[in-house]
Design a protein around this motif. Sequence first.
Motif, PDB file in Angstrom:
ATOM      1  N   ARG A 112       5.722  42.257  12.232  1.00 58.83           N
ATOM      2  CA  ARG A 112       6.418  43.394  11.523  1.00 58.83           C
ATOM      3  C   ARG A 112       7.228  44.192  12.566  1.00 58.83           C
ATOM      4  N   ALA A 113       6.916  44.145  13.893  1.00 61.28           N
ATOM      5  CA  ALA A 113       7.699  44.805  14.978  1.00 61.28           C
ATOM      6  C   ALA A 113       8.903  43.984  15.561  1.00 61.28           C
ATOM      7  N   SER A 114       8.980  42.735  14.946  1.00 61.01           N
ATOM      8  CA  SER A 114      10.000  41.788  15.388  1.00 61.01           C
ATOM      9  C   SER A 114      11.398  42.094  14.953  1.00 61.01           C
ATOM     10  N   ALA A 115      12.280  42.035  15.734  1.00 56.92           N
ATOM     11  CA  ALA A 115      13.728  42.073  15.517  1.00 56.92           C
ATOM     12  C   ALA A 115      14.298  41.226  14.297  1.00 56.92           C
ATOM     13  N   LEU A 116      13.389  40.079  14.121  1.00 56.06           N
ATOM     14  CA  LEU A 116      13.934  39.264  12.964  1.00 56.06           C
ATOM     15  C   LEU A 116      13.825  39.962  11.602  1.00 56.06           C
ATOM     16  N   GLY A 117      12.849  40.866  11.235  1.00 58.22           N
ATOM     17  CA  GLY A 117      12.822  41.663  10.034  1.00 58.22           C
ATOM     18  C   GLY A 117      13.371  43.110  10.175  1.00 58.22           C
ATOM     19  N   LYS A 118      13.724  43.597  11.652  1.00 54.46           N
ATOM     20  CA  LYS A 118      14.156  44.809  11.644  1.00 54.46           C
ATOM     21  C   LYS A 118      15.584  44.653  11.721  1.00 54.46           C
ATOM     22  N   ARG A 119      16.401  43.710  12.345  1.00 51.88           N
ATOM     23  CA  ARG A 119      17.672  43.779  12.841  1.00 51.88           C
ATOM     24  C   ARG A 119      18.285  42.699  12.157  1.00 51.88           C
ATOM     25  N   TYR A 120      17.722  41.486  12.176  1.00 51.76           N
ATOM     26  CA  TYR A 120      18.621  39.905  11.679  1.00 51.76           C
ATOM     27  C   TYR A 120      18.028  39.662  10.111  1.00 51.76           C
ATOM     28  N   GLY A 121      17.629  40.405   9.330  1.00 53.80           N
ATOM     29  CA  GLY A 121      17.587  39.977   7.839  1.00 53.80           C
ATOM     30  C   GLY A 121      16.680  38.860   7.420  1.00 53.80           C
ATOM     31  N   TRP A 122      15.502  38.637   8.168  1.00 51.84           N
ATOM     32  CA  TRP A 122      14.751  37.564   7.815  1.00 51.84           C
ATOM     33  C   TRP A 122      13.271  38.113   7.200  1.00 51.84           C
ATOM     34  N   GLY A 123      12.835  37.446   6.027  1.00 55.25           N
ATOM     35  CA  GLY A 123      11.655  37.986   5.658  1.00 55.25           C
ATOM     36  C   GLY A 123      10.683  36.833   6.330  1.00 55.25           C
ATOM     37  N   ILE A 124       9.290  37.236   6.415  1.00 50.84           N
ATOM     38  CA  ILE A 124       8.308  36.274   7.383  1.00 50.84           C
ATOM     39  C   ILE A 124       7.215  35.969   6.111  1.00 50.84           C
ATOM     40  N   HIS A 125       7.046  34.928   5.586  1.00 54.86           N
ATOM     41  CA  HIS A 125       6.021  34.523   4.777  1.00 54.86           C
ATOM     42  C   HIS A 125       4.753  34.012   5.614  1.00 54.86           C
ATOM     43  N   HIS A 126       3.561  34.591   5.353  1.00 56.20           N
ATOM     44  CA  HIS A 126       2.376  34.202   5.980  1.00 56.20           C
ATOM     45  C   HIS A 126       1.699  33.235   4.755  1.00 56.20           C
ATOM     46  N   ASN A 127       1.271  31.935   4.823  1.00 55.25           N
ATOM     47  CA  ASN A 127       0.597  31.168   3.904  1.00 55.25           C
ATOM     48  C   ASN A 127      -0.883  31.602   3.873  1.00 55.25           C
ATOM     49  N   ALA A 128      -1.772  30.911   3.128  1.00 54.85           N
ATOM     50  CA  ALA A 128      -3.341  31.167   2.961  1.00 54.85           C
ATOM     51  C   ALA A 128      -3.807  30.666   4.459  1.00 54.85           C
ATOM     52  N   GLU A 129      -3.187  29.854   5.232  1.00 54.12           N
ATOM     53  CA  GLU A 129      -3.710  29.365   6.544  1.00 54.12           C
ATOM     54  C   GLU A 129      -3.165  30.254   7.588  1.00 54.12           C
ATOM     55  N   GLY A 130      -2.214  31.073   7.202  1.00 52.76           N
ATOM     56  CA  GLY A 130      -1.785  32.013   8.257  1.00 52.76           C
ATOM     57  C   GLY A 130      -0.351  31.342   8.895  1.00 52.76           C
ATOM     58  N   LYS A 131      -0.140  30.407   8.487  1.00 61.10           N
ATOM     59  CA  LYS A 131       1.264  29.692   9.106  1.00 61.10           C
ATOM     60  C   LYS A 131       2.507  30.319   8.533  1.00 61.10           C
TER      61      LYS A 131
END
Length: 137
Positions: free
Chosen positions: A88-107
């Motif tokens: 949640r603190a990564s620049a991927l979601g803060k600055r670069y516009g990427w949503g991050i999906h974690h599946n049921a296994e955490g991948k």
Amino acid sequence: MKTHTTNYQNTFIAVADDCPSAKGEIPTTKAGHKTVAGLQFDMISKHPYKYTSDEILFAVFATRNDLTEQELASARETFFAKGQACLRASALGKRYGWGIHHNAEGKIALYGCNTPEYRNYLAQTGIKIVKAMQSKR
């Protein structure tokens, strides 16, 4: 020694409310070197749903600190002995516009905020939606 984790399951990290990007952007380099966000992006985008958050964060730490094979096991134990900032603190979601999906296994996998897949995850029930942390208060 207690081990902390940054892994989520069945969770989607949406971009921060103050994210300046209208689409998923590839993180830039600084002085010719990949940034933390650049290293994270490479691992996740080239291998969607292969790694957990913990695996990504530690691999980036190990790369940036030039750890040898012999140092990895003890360094991992030390690294997760204290709490680490999650993606949640990564620049991927803060600055670069990427949503991050974690599946049921955490991948995890990345989805640009302008894609239909991103919008589908936001509309789903049965998964937890959290926002990336804002850059400004």
